[in-house]
Structure formats: C-alpha cells, structure tokens
Motif scaffolding. Structure first.
Motif, PDB file in Angstrom:
ATOM      1  N   PRO A   5       0.829  -1.205   0.000  1.00  0.00           N
ATOM      2  CA  PRO A   5       0.000   0.000   0.000  1.00  0.00           C
ATOM      3  C   PRO A   5       0.861   1.252   0.000  1.00  0.00           C
ATOM      4  N   GLN A 142      -6.696   4.288   3.090  1.00  0.00           N
ATOM      5  CA  GLN A 142      -7.334   2.965   2.961  1.00  0.00           C
ATOM      6  C   GLN A 142      -8.623   2.887   3.796  1.00  0.00           C
ATOM      7  N   GLU A 143      -9.470   3.876   3.612  1.00  0.00           N
ATOM      8  CA  GLU A 143     -10.724   3.941   4.353  1.00  0.00           C
ATOM      9  C   GLU A 143     -11.854   4.265   3.389  1.00  0.00           C
ATOM     10  N   HIS A 145     -13.954   2.357   2.161  1.00  0.00           N
ATOM     11  CA  HIS A 145     -14.038   1.335   1.111  1.00  0.00           C
ATOM     12  C   HIS A 145     -15.292   0.489   1.309  1.00  0.00           C
ATOM     13  N   GLN A 166      -3.759  -0.730  -3.347  1.00  0.00           N
ATOM     14  CA  GLN A 166      -4.206   0.050  -2.195  1.00  0.00           C
ATOM     15  C   GLN A 166      -5.493  -0.521  -1.603  1.00  0.00           C
ATOM     16  N   TYR A 168      -5.941  -3.580  -1.090  1.00  0.00           N
ATOM     17  CA  TYR A 168      -5.572  -4.799  -0.353  1.00  0.00           C
ATOM     18  C   TYR A 168      -5.309  -4.397   1.094  1.00  0.00           C
ATOM     19  N   ILE A 169      -6.237  -4.753   1.966  1.00  0.00           N
ATOM     20  CA  ILE A 169      -6.207  -4.280   3.353  1.00  0.00           C
ATOM     21  C   ILE A 169      -6.363  -5.469   4.292  1.00  0.00           C
ATOM     22  N   ASP A 170      -5.387  -5.683   5.141  1.00  0.00           N
ATOM     23  CA  ASP A 170      -5.438  -6.757   6.141  1.00  0.00           C
ATOM     24  C   ASP A 170      -5.779  -8.110   5.518  1.00  0.00           C
TER      25      ASP A 170
END
Length: 275
Positions: A5, A142-143, A145, A166, A168-170
C-alpha cells in the motif's frame, strides 16, 4: 501478486508528520476556491467575496464535519477523547461539513446583503469538485471502502495497479467506493458546468448539486463497511441523502412556481436575500 500500500504520510519531519489526507483535502479546497472566485468575478460579486467567506467556512466546516462524525461514534470517542482531534487519521463527515458551510453562508450572505442562492449556485461546481478530489484522501488512508471482493474483480475493472494494491487491506481486497464516488462527483461537476450555460433560475444549480450528489451517495453508501449507523439497519448517510433529495425537489418546484426568480447569469442582486 499482492503489492504494497501507499504510505499515507507525505512528509515525516520527526515530531511533525504531514499526511496525504490533509494535502489532498487542501488541494480540493484550493481548486474549488479558484473556480468559485473566477465565476463570482464574472457575475459581478465583489472580488474578495469567496475569500472572505472561506475564512469562516473552512474552519467551521472542518469542525462541524468532525463533530458530526464524533457524535455518531460517541461510544468510541467518549472512551478515547484524545482521538477526537486526530482528523489526520480520517473521520470527517461530508454531511457535517455541508451543514456547517450552509449555516455559515446563510449568516455571511445576510451580513453582506448578498443573495444566499447566488453564492451557493456559484459554489456548487466547486463543492462537488472538491468532494471528488477529497475522496482520494480516503484512498490514501485505505478507508471509506466497500465490502470484500477478489483481486480479479478489481483487475476486470481495468484499474491501475496502484489502486488495486491500495485496496488490499489486512489480507483482503475491497470495493474502491472512494473511486465510485469520486467518478460520480466528477460527472456531476461536468453536468453543473453545462447547466450554467442553460441559465437556470437562481438556486436551481445548487439544488441540482444536492440531488445529484445525494443520489450517488445513497447507492454507494450501501456498499461501504464503515457507515455511521442510525440503527442496526439504517445508515445515517442514506437516510440523510434520501431526505435531501426530497427536500431539494420540493424546493425546486416550490421556488419556481412561487417566486419570480432571477436567472443564474443575471446581474448581481444584492439586497434581495429571498431570491
């Protein structure tokens, strides 16, 4: 292949960190101010009208946007009061900003003896452009979403690699709802610029903005996972968006058939606040 990210911090100066979120919001405000000032000058308002307005509107909008968000997340912030001022981590609500800005503009217009509707008509394209740009601050954090999707889903949308990475979160990929809203707002910006040439009656450009933005937010909000909730099933932004659509349509009809309104491109009409 999963990528890394983007860093949400633009500059790290030891004790001071400059976040992309704040920079992007600032860029949105700057573009909006430039456009509104040029249009205000063309329509005969005093040169510094929007500069004077923004001196009050920007801080009040930021405060009201944060208070709105904190109010609906009070269970968390009451236990973490130190986090209330940490707006660089996100957590400002555009509806709160709009409420604060409208109230500020009403007071400003009355003090300056200028038509409120003329000011907000001029500002409407700037507001929605600022919102389109500002959503990229959410992207950097990254919020804002949506729900979980697959990487192939994002790739099939032909998105640039940096957007896919970007999202791709946790360990999972998510709907880029920030992008959906940004694109919707850019289309709205173009629409409002075209409607300027139609020379609508005063107030109708702003009310069209309210309707356009609210329709997009009504549907896009349903995809998000971080919505402020009124109840277990009702999302605050959707309830407010639907309410604003109805109110704006009623006002459009009522004002058009009740008042002999001037047109958007008519000369400045200071002193006639109702118009």
């Amino acid at each position: 292949m999963d990528g890394y990210p983007l860093n949400p911090i633009a500059l790290d100066l030891g004790p001071i960190q400059v976040h992309w979120y704040g920079i992007i919001i600032g860029i949105g405000i700057a573009f909006g101010f430039y456009l509104a000032s040029k249009e205000a000058d063309r329509l005969g308002l005093q040169k510094d009208t929007f500069a004077d307005l923004l001196i009050w509107a920007i801080p009040i909008a930021l405060i009201s946007a944060r208070l709105y968000y904190v109010f609906f997340q009070w269970e968390y912030y009451s236990a973490n009061p130190g986090a209330i001022i940490q707006i660089w981590n996100g957590g400002i609500a555009i509806h709160g900003a709009l409420i604060g800005s409208v109230i500020t503009t009403i007071i400003f217009a009355r003090k300056r003896n200028i038509s409120f509707w003329k000011i907000v008509d001029i500002a409407a394209p700037s507001i929605i452009l600022g919102q389109a740009i500002g959503r990229w601050g959410n992207f950097m954090n990254q919020e804002a979403h949506g729900g979980e999707v697959t990487r192939s889903f994002l790739e099939n949308m032909h998105l640039p690699e940096f957007i896919v990475n970007q999202m791709y979160i946790d360990g999972s990929y998510y709907h880029p709802t920030f992008l959906y809203e940004s694109v919707w707002n850019i289309i709205g910006f173009v629409l409002l610029l075209l409607l300027r040439k139609v020379n609508l009656k005063r107030g109708e450009l702003f009310l069209t903005y309210v309707i356009w933005y609210s329709i997009g937010r009504l549907f896009i909000e349903g995809l998000r996972t971080d919505s402020l909730m009124l109840t277990d099933f009702l999302r605050i932004a959707q309830v407010l968006s639907l309410s604003l659509i109805v109110i704006a349509i009623v006002l459009l009809i009522y004002r058009r058939f009740t008042y002999n309104l001037p047109r958007y491109n008519d000369p400045s009409n200071e002193g006639k606040i109702a118009s």
